[in-house]
Enzyme design. Structure first.
Site, mmCIF file in Angstrom:
data_model
loop_
_atom_site.group_PDB
_atom_site.id
_atom_site.type_symbol
_atom_site.label_atom_id
_atom_site.label_comp_id
_atom_site.label_asym_id
_atom_site.label_seq_id
_atom_site.Cartn_x
_atom_site.Cartn_y
_atom_site.Cartn_z
ATOM 1 N N ASN A 230 0.896 -1.163 0.000
ATOM 2 C CA ASN A 230 0.000 0.000 0.000
ATOM 3 C C ASN A 230 0.933 1.210 0.000
ATOM 4 O O ASN A 230 1.222 1.797 1.036
ATOM 5 C CB ASN A 230 -0.904 0.003 1.227
ATOM 6 N N GLU A 311 -8.089 -3.749 -2.918
ATOM 7 C CA GLU A 311 -8.334 -3.033 -1.662
ATOM 8 C C GLU A 311 -8.136 -1.521 -1.819
ATOM 9 O O GLU A 311 -7.473 -0.880 -1.009
ATOM 10 C CB GLU A 311 -7.441 -3.573 -0.548
ATOM 11 N N ARG A 343 1.347 -8.242 -8.019
ATOM 12 C CA ARG A 343 0.630 -9.118 -7.079
ATOM 13 C C ARG A 343 -0.714 -9.584 -7.637
ATOM 14 O O ARG A 343 -1.437 -8.828 -8.297
ATOM 15 C CB ARG A 343 0.406 -8.412 -5.747
ATOM 16 N N LYS A 379 -0.354 -15.290 -3.380
ATOM 17 C CA LYS A 379 -0.363 -15.728 -1.977
ATOM 18 C C LYS A 379 -0.518 -17.241 -1.897
ATOM 19 O O LYS A 379 -1.061 -17.863 -2.807
ATOM 20 C CB LYS A 379 -1.486 -15.043 -1.202
ATOM 21 N N ASP A 384 -6.422 -15.303 2.093
ATOM 22 C CA ASP A 384 -5.530 -14.301 2.679
ATOM 23 C C ASP A 384 -4.806 -14.808 3.924
ATOM 24 O O ASP A 384 -5.180 -14.432 5.029
ATOM 25 C CB ASP A 384 -6.369 -13.055 3.031
ATOM 26 N N GLU A 412 -0.290 -12.100 10.966
ATOM 27 C CA GLU A 412 -1.504 -11.282 11.024
ATOM 28 C C GLU A 412 -2.711 -12.075 11.503
ATOM 29 O O GLU A 412 -3.536 -11.563 12.254
ATOM 30 C CB GLU A 412 -1.776 -10.707 9.621
ATOM 31 N N HIS A 530 -11.059 -16.945 8.296
ATOM 32 C CA HIS A 530 -11.358 -15.520 8.352
ATOM 33 C C HIS A 530 -12.418 -15.182 9.386
ATOM 34 O O HIS A 530 -13.332 -14.399 9.130
ATOM 35 C CB HIS A 530 -11.796 -15.016 6.971
ATOM 36 N N TRP A 552 -15.840 -8.858 3.638
ATOM 37 C CA TRP A 552 -15.150 -8.386 4.841
ATOM 38 C C TRP A 552 -15.711 -9.077 6.085
ATOM 39 O O TRP A 552 -15.142 -8.978 7.167
ATOM 40 C CB TRP A 552 -15.336 -6.868 5.001
HETATM 41 O O1 GCW Z 1 -4.106 -9.548 4.604
HETATM 42 C C1 GCW Z 1 -4.397 -8.330 4.055
HETATM 43 C C2 GCW Z 1 -3.997 -7.340 5.084
HETATM 44 C C3 GCW Z 1 -3.708 -5.981 4.532
HETATM 45 C C4 GCW Z 1 -2.721 -6.135 3.395
HETATM 46 C C5 GCW Z 1 -3.351 -7.021 2.337
HETATM 47 C C6 GCW Z 1 -2.413 -7.289 1.161
HETATM 48 C C7 GCW Z 1 -0.941 -4.697 2.743
HETATM 49 O O2 GCW Z 1 -4.994 -7.284 6.075
HETATM 50 O O3 GCW Z 1 -3.190 -5.199 5.587
HETATM 51 O O4 GCW Z 1 -2.319 -4.902 2.877
HETATM 52 O O5 GCW Z 1 -3.639 -8.264 2.882
HETATM 53 O O6 GCW Z 1 -1.814 -8.342 1.140
HETATM 54 O O7 GCW Z 1 -2.303 -6.447 0.296
#
Ligand code: GCW
Length: 709
Positions: A230, A311, A343, A379, A384, A412, A530, A552
Site C-alpha cells: 500500500n 483493496e 501481485r 499468496k 488471505d 496477522e 477468516h 469483509w
Molecule cells: O491480509 C491483508 C492485510 C492488509 C494487506 C493485504 C495485502 C498490505 O490485512 O493489511 O495490505 O492483505 O496483502 O495487500
C-alpha cells in the site's frame, strides 16, 4: 572477633558464589548468561569441548584468494567472527580456503566442475582432515553463503561434508516484503516500529541495517522490498532515491538487492500528469525516466512490486486496461535491468462470486501475456494468509507466466507475535502440494522465487517474540531449499538460537512442529477461515455480519445458521473446486473422503453430519477446539521444563507469551462455541466445559489500540 567473623563471612560468601557459579555453568552452557535475542541465530555460542575438538581437525586460519574486497571480504569476516565465538582463540591449524572457481589451483579444479551450470549464489564445501576446508563458488555471493553454511555446520549438529557437497538455491528470488510505511508504522507489524529510519537517511545509517543484512544473507535472502505494497508515491521522488541508495550500498556486500513497492498512480500523484493509463505515451515515458533515475543511483536495483486494483489501490483497470497492460508497461521501463513483481492478491467490490475465485478469474486468462521480466506474485492460498488454506489454484494454471509464492512471516492471522506458531509446516504444506498440472507448487515457482511478508521491527529481538525469529529463519531456508523438512529447520534454528543439548531439542522441536496446527485448532478448526475480528484481525469475531462489503464479514466465510456450517465450494455452491486440476478437486469434493482439515472450506454441512470419527460434526468441532486449548497448555508446560537450557531472560519472555496464548486460546474457543451455540441451539457434548462468559460478553470486547492496523 567482629573483624574475624567478617572475614569468615566474606570467605563464605565467596565460596557460595563460586559454588553457584559452578552449578550454573554446569547446568547448561549458555543458560547462565542473560540474552535479549538481538543476535538471532547468529549467536555463535561456544561449542562444547568434544565438538570443538572435532571442528579444529578441519578448521583453522581463513585464507581468501583474490583481493578480499566487497562480498568476499565480508565472507571471510563472517567466518572469523563465527569461529571466534564458537572456538575461541584456538581455531585449529587446518586452513579454510575461500576461492572463486577462477582462482582454484590445478589440484582443486574438480570443484569447479561441481559448480558447472549452477545458478548464482551456489557454492561447494569440502572439509578434509588432511587438506583442510575449502569453500568455492563462481561468484562472491556464493562465497558468502558458503561461509554461513560452513558456520551452520560447525554450530549445528551436522558434521562438515568430507566429500565435496554442492549447494544450489532452489529459486532465484528470495525476497522479504516489508509492509513498512515511511512514517515508521508497519502494517500488520507486531514487533514495534519500522527498522527503516527514512527520516534520517541518507546521512544516518542505523548500524542495525548491517545486522539486518547479515541475518538475511546468512539464510540466503537476496532482496528486500523496503516499503509497504500500500505504497506512497513520494517514495519514488529523488529524495527517497538518495535514501534508498544508501541502503543499497550498505547491503550490496551482503548480496541483498533493494526493491520498491510502486504506487501505480505515481505519474499523477507526483509526476504532474493527468492520467496513469499504462497505454498513454506520456505515462510510459514518465516511468521510463523514473527507472533511469533509479538505476543511475542504484545500478543493481532489483525492481518494482505492485499491488494494483486491490483493496482500493489504483491500477490499470481504472483505465479499462488489464493487469498485463500495467505490468508490461513497467517491465518495459525497467528493461533487462530489473523485475516487475505484480501481485495477484485482488478482489473487487462489485464481484458477486466467491472471493476465493477472483484472482484466478482475473489472471489465468492473461497467461502468456506478461513480459519476460514480469513475475506474478501469488499468496499461498486463495483468500488471505489464514491459519489453513488449500494452495492457491493459480499455481499450475499459468504455465506461460512466471509465478512467485507469497507467504506471510508476520502472523496477522495467527495471533500476532503473542502466539507461538512455527510456520514452516504451513509453507511446506503449500510447496509440496501437487498442483495436478505437472508439478508441485515448489516446482511451479522454482524459476521465479518466494516472498515473505517480513516480521521485523524495532523490538530488541527483531520479531516481537523469540520464537517468531524462527519464522524469518524458516522462510529464508525454505526459499533457498524448498525440499528441507520443517523438522530439520526447527532443529537447526533451535540449536543455533537456544541450546544444542539433545534433551532440549527433543522437547522443543516437536512443540514447534505442532504449534501451527494447534493455533488452527483453537482459532479456525476443520477448514473454517477468516473469523478474526474486523480490522485488527486479532481475536474472534465470527458474529460480524454487517460490514458494507460482503467478503469483509466473517459470516461470509463460515455461512453458519441453524441448519449447518461451512462454505459450499463444490458444484452445488460457488464451484471454486473447478479451478483446481481434476485430480486435486476430486480429493476435496467428497466430505466423507476429504482431509477434514479442509472440510468446511469446501463444504456446507448440517451440524449433525457424521464426521470421519463417527461423531456428529458439532461434537467433532468442539473436540478440535478443546484439543487446541489443551495443546496450548501443553506447550506452556513443556517450555516451563526447559529453563535449565535457556538463559533466564529469554526463557521468561517466552513463558510470558505462552501464558497469553493459553488465555487467548480459551477466549477463541469459548467465544466461538458461544456463537455457534447461539445459531444451532445445541448443547455441548457431555463433559465439555461451558464457555466462561456469555456471547454478549465476547461481542462487547473491542480493541481499537491493537497493533499493526
Ligand atoms: O491480509 C491483508 C492485510 C492488509 C494487506 C493485504 C495485502 C498490505 O490485512 O493489511 O495490505 O492483505 O496483502 O495487500
Amino acid at each position: 572477633m567482629m573483624r574475624g567473623r567478617g572475614v569468615v563471612n566474606r570467605i563464605g560468601a565467596w565460596l557460595a558464589a563460586l559454588l553457584l557459579g559452578v552449578l550454573a555453568s554446569g547446568l547448561a552452557g549458555a543458560a547462565a548468561q542473560a540474552e535479549d535475542g538481538y543476535d538471532l541465530w547468529l549467536r555463535h555460542a561456544p561449542l562444547d569441548p568434544a565438538r570443538a575438538e572435532a571442528a579444529r581437525e578441519v578448521l583453522g586460519p581463513v585464507e581468501l584468494r583474490g583481493d578480499g574486497s566487497g562480498t568476499a571480504g565480508t565472507a571471510r569476516g563472517e567466518i572469523e567472527r563465527g569461529l571466534a565465538g564458537m572456538l575461541g582463540a584456538d581455531r585449529g591449524n587446518r586452513s579454510i580456503t575461500l576461492a572463486l572457481t577462477q582462482d582454484l589451483t590445478e589440484g582443486e579444479r574438480w570443484l569447479a566442475a561441481e559448480l558447472a551450470g549452477a545458478p548464482p549464489g551456489s557454492f561447494v564445501i569440502a572439509a578434509d582432515p588432511n587438506a583442510g576446508t575449502i569453500v568455492a563458488a563462481r561468484d562472491d555471493t556464493g562465497l558468502l553463503y558458503g561461509a554461513f553454511a560452513l558456520l551452520r555446520h560447525v554450530a549445528g549438529d551436522r558434521p562438515l561434508p568430507e566429500v565435496a557437497r554442492t549447494y544450489r538455491p532452489g529459486m532465484p528470488l528470495r525476497l522479504l516484503n516489508h509492509w513498512d510505511n515511511p512514517d515508521g508504522h508497519v502494517e500488520r507489524g507486531y514487533a514495534g516500529r519500522s527498522i527503516f529510519d527514512w527520516w534520517h537517511l541518507p546521512e544516518r545509517l542505523d548500524p542495525r541495517m548491517i545486522d539486518y543484512a547479515r541475518a538475511n544473507a546468512s539464510i540466503g535472502i537476496n532482496g528486500a522490498v523496503v516499503n509497504n505494497v500500500n505504497a506512497r508515491a513520494f517514495m519514488l521522488e529523488p529524495r527517497y532515491i538518495a535514501k534508498l541508495k544508501r541502503l543499497a550500498d550498505a547491503w550490496r556486500p551482503y548480496g541483498i538487492r533493494v526493491y520498491l513497492s510502486a504506487r501505480f498512480s505515481a505519474p499523477r500523484d507526483i509526476g504532474g500528469l493527468e492520467t496513469a493509463d499504462p497505454l498513454d505515451p506520456a505515462v510510459r515515458a514518465w516511468w521510463h525516466a523514473k527507472a533511469d533515475e533509479i538505476y543511475a543511483a542504484i545500478p543493481d536495483f532489483g525492481g518494482l512490486l505492485v499491488k494494483a486494483n486491490s483493496e482500493g489501490q489504483p491500477g490499470p483497470q481504472d483505465y479499462g486496461r488489464t493487469h498485463a497492460d500495467g505490468a508490461n508497461m513497467l517491465a518495459e521501463a525497467l528493461g533487462t535491468r530489473g523485475t516487475v513483481i505484480w501481485r495477484a492478491f485482488v478482489y473487487s467490490a462489485e464481484d458477486e462470486t466467491d472471493r476465493a475465485k477472483q484472482a484466478y478469474e482475473e489472471f489465468v486468462p492473461l497467461d502468456g501475456r506478461f513480459a519476460d521480466n514480469v513475475i506474478v506474485q501469488v499468496k499461498n492460498g486463495p483468500i488471505d494468509f489464514q491459519p489453513r488454506e488449500p494452495f492457491h489454484p493459480m499455481f499450475g494454471a499459468m504455465p506461460n507466466t512466471k509465478l512467485m509464492l507469497e507467504t506471510q512471516i508476520t502472523k496477522e492471522y495467527l495471533g500476532f507475535a503473542s502466539h507461538l506458531a512455527f510456520l514452516a509446516p504451513m509453507w511446506t504444506e503449500v510447496l509440496d502440494a501437487d498442483t495436478g498440472r505437472g508439478g508441485t507448487v515448489a516446482e511451479v515457482v522454482a524459476p521465479a522465487g518466494m516472498a515473505g511478508v517480513a516480521n521485523t521491527g524495532s523490538d530488541r529481538n527483531w520479531s516481537g517474540s523469540h520464537f517468531d525469529q524462527a519464522n524469518w529463519y524458516a522462510f529464508g531456508r525454505l526459499a533457498w531449499d524448498p525440499s528441507l523438512s520443517s523438522e530439520d529447520i526447527a532443529r537447526e534454528w533451535a540449536a543455533l538460537t537456544f541450546s544444542r543439548e539433545e534433551a532440549f531439542l527433543a522437547a522443543v522441536v516437536p512443540m514447534m512442529l505442532s504449534s501451527r496446527e494447534t493455533v488452527a485448532r483453537y482459532m479456525t478448526p476443520m477448514g473454517l477461515a477468516h473469523l478474526m475480528d474486523t480490522g485488527h484481525h486479532y481475536g474472534p469475531g465470527p458474529w460480524v455480519c454487517d460490514l458494507p462489503r460482503p467478503e469483509w464479514n466473517p459470516c461470509y466465510y463460515h455461512r453458519a445458521d441453524a441448519g449447518g456450517i461451512g462454505f459450499d465450494r463444490t458444484a452445488t455452491g460457488s464451484n471454486a473446486l473447478e479451478q483446481y486440476a481434476p485430480g486435486v478437486a476430486a480429493a476435496w469434493a467428497d466430505p466423507a473422503e476429504i482431509d477434514e482439515r479442509y472440510l468446511l472450506w469446501f463444504h456446507h454441512l448440517p451440524w449433525d453430519y457424521p464426521a470421519q470419527s463417527g461423531r456428529p460434526l458439532w461434537d467433532e468441532l468442539v473436540a478440535r477446539y478443546d484439543r487446541g486449548v489443551a495443546e496450548a497448555d501443553a506447550m506452556a508446560q513443556t517450555w516451563s521444563e526447559l529453563s535449565p537450557y535457556v538463559d533466564p531472560q529469554r526463557h521468561r519472555a517466552v513463558a510470558e507469551s505462552l501464558a497469553i496464548q493459553r488465555r487467548e486460546a480459551r477466549w477463541w474457543r469459548d467465544a466461538s462455541l458461544a456463537y455457534w451455540q447461539s445459531l444451532n441451539g445445541l448443547d455441548l457434548p457431555p463433559g465439555t466445559r461451558a464457555p466462561e462468559h456469555d456471547l454478549d460478553y465476547y461481542r462487547s470486547l473491542v480493541f481499537p489500540e491493537a497493533p499493526g492496523r
